[in-house]
Design an enzyme around this catalytic site. Structure first.
Site, PDB file in Angstrom:
ATOM      1  N   VAL A  62       0.840  -1.198   0.000  1.00 40.50           N
ATOM      2  CA  VAL A  62       0.000   0.000   0.000  1.00 40.50           C
ATOM      3  C   VAL A  62       0.877   1.250   0.000  1.00 40.50           C
ATOM      4  CG1 VAL A  62      -1.739   1.270   1.331  1.00 40.50           C
ATOM      5  CG2 VAL A  62      -1.750  -1.224   1.346  1.00 40.50           C
ATOM      6  N   CYS A  63       0.445   2.272  -0.756  1.00 34.01           N
ATOM      7  CA  CYS A  63       1.095   3.588  -0.679  1.00 34.01           C
ATOM      8  C   CYS A  63       0.004   4.650  -0.731  1.00 34.01           C
ATOM      9  CB  CYS A  63       2.124   3.766  -1.795  1.00 34.01           C
ATOM     10  SG  CYS A  63       1.417   3.951  -3.445  1.00 34.01           S
ATOM     11  N   HIS A  64       0.331   5.849  -1.149  1.00 38.34           N
ATOM     12  CA  HIS A  64      -0.641   6.940  -1.172  1.00 38.34           C
ATOM     13  C   HIS A  64      -1.662   6.765  -2.296  1.00 38.34           C
ATOM     14  CE1 HIS A  64      -2.310  10.898  -0.578  1.00 38.34           C
ATOM     15  NE2 HIS A  64      -2.062  11.203  -1.837  1.00 38.34           N
TER      16      HIS A  64
END
Length: 98
Positions: A62-64
C-alpha cells in the site's frame, strides 16, 4: 502484477482473514493514519529491510495512490516474494485507520 482493490482488502480484514500488509509511504504520511496492523517500511528502505519478510507469505503493498506500491511490488517480485498491489492506495481506502 497481482492487484486488489481497497474494498477487497477491507473485506478480507473485516472477515478476519490473515492478511499481511506493507505500507511503503513516508513517515509523515503514515502519521496521518495507516491500515491497522500494516507493517511500515518506507519504499526507500525496502531493499534494506526485505530480510524481515517471509517468502512463504503473501503481502499486500500500500502507498498513497498506487505508484510507489507498484514499484515495490515489482522490486519484491524480482526477489521471489508473493506480493499484491492495492490499487488506488490510501486515497481509495475508506476503512478504519490507526
Amino acid at each position: 502484477m497481482k492487484e486488489m482493490t481497497a474494498k477487497e482488502l477491507e473485506h478480507k480484514l473485516m472477515s478476519n482473514e490473515a492478511v499481511n500488509i506493507i505500507d511503503v509511504r513516508e513517515v509523515e504520511e503514515v502519521a496521518e493514519g495507516k491500515i491497522p496492523k500494516a507493517l511500515h517500511i518506507p519504499l526507500r528502505l525496502l531493499e534494506f529491510r526485505m530480510h524481515e519478510l517471509d517468502k512463504n507469505k503473501e503481502y499486500v503493498i500500500v502507498c498513497h495512490s498506487g505508484g510507489r506500491s507498484s514499484r515495490a511490488v515489482q522490486f519484491l517480485e524480482s526477489y521471489g516474494f508473493q506480493v499484491i498491489n492495492m490499487n488506488g492506495g490510501m486515497l481509495a481506502w475508506e476503512g478504519e485507520t490507526e
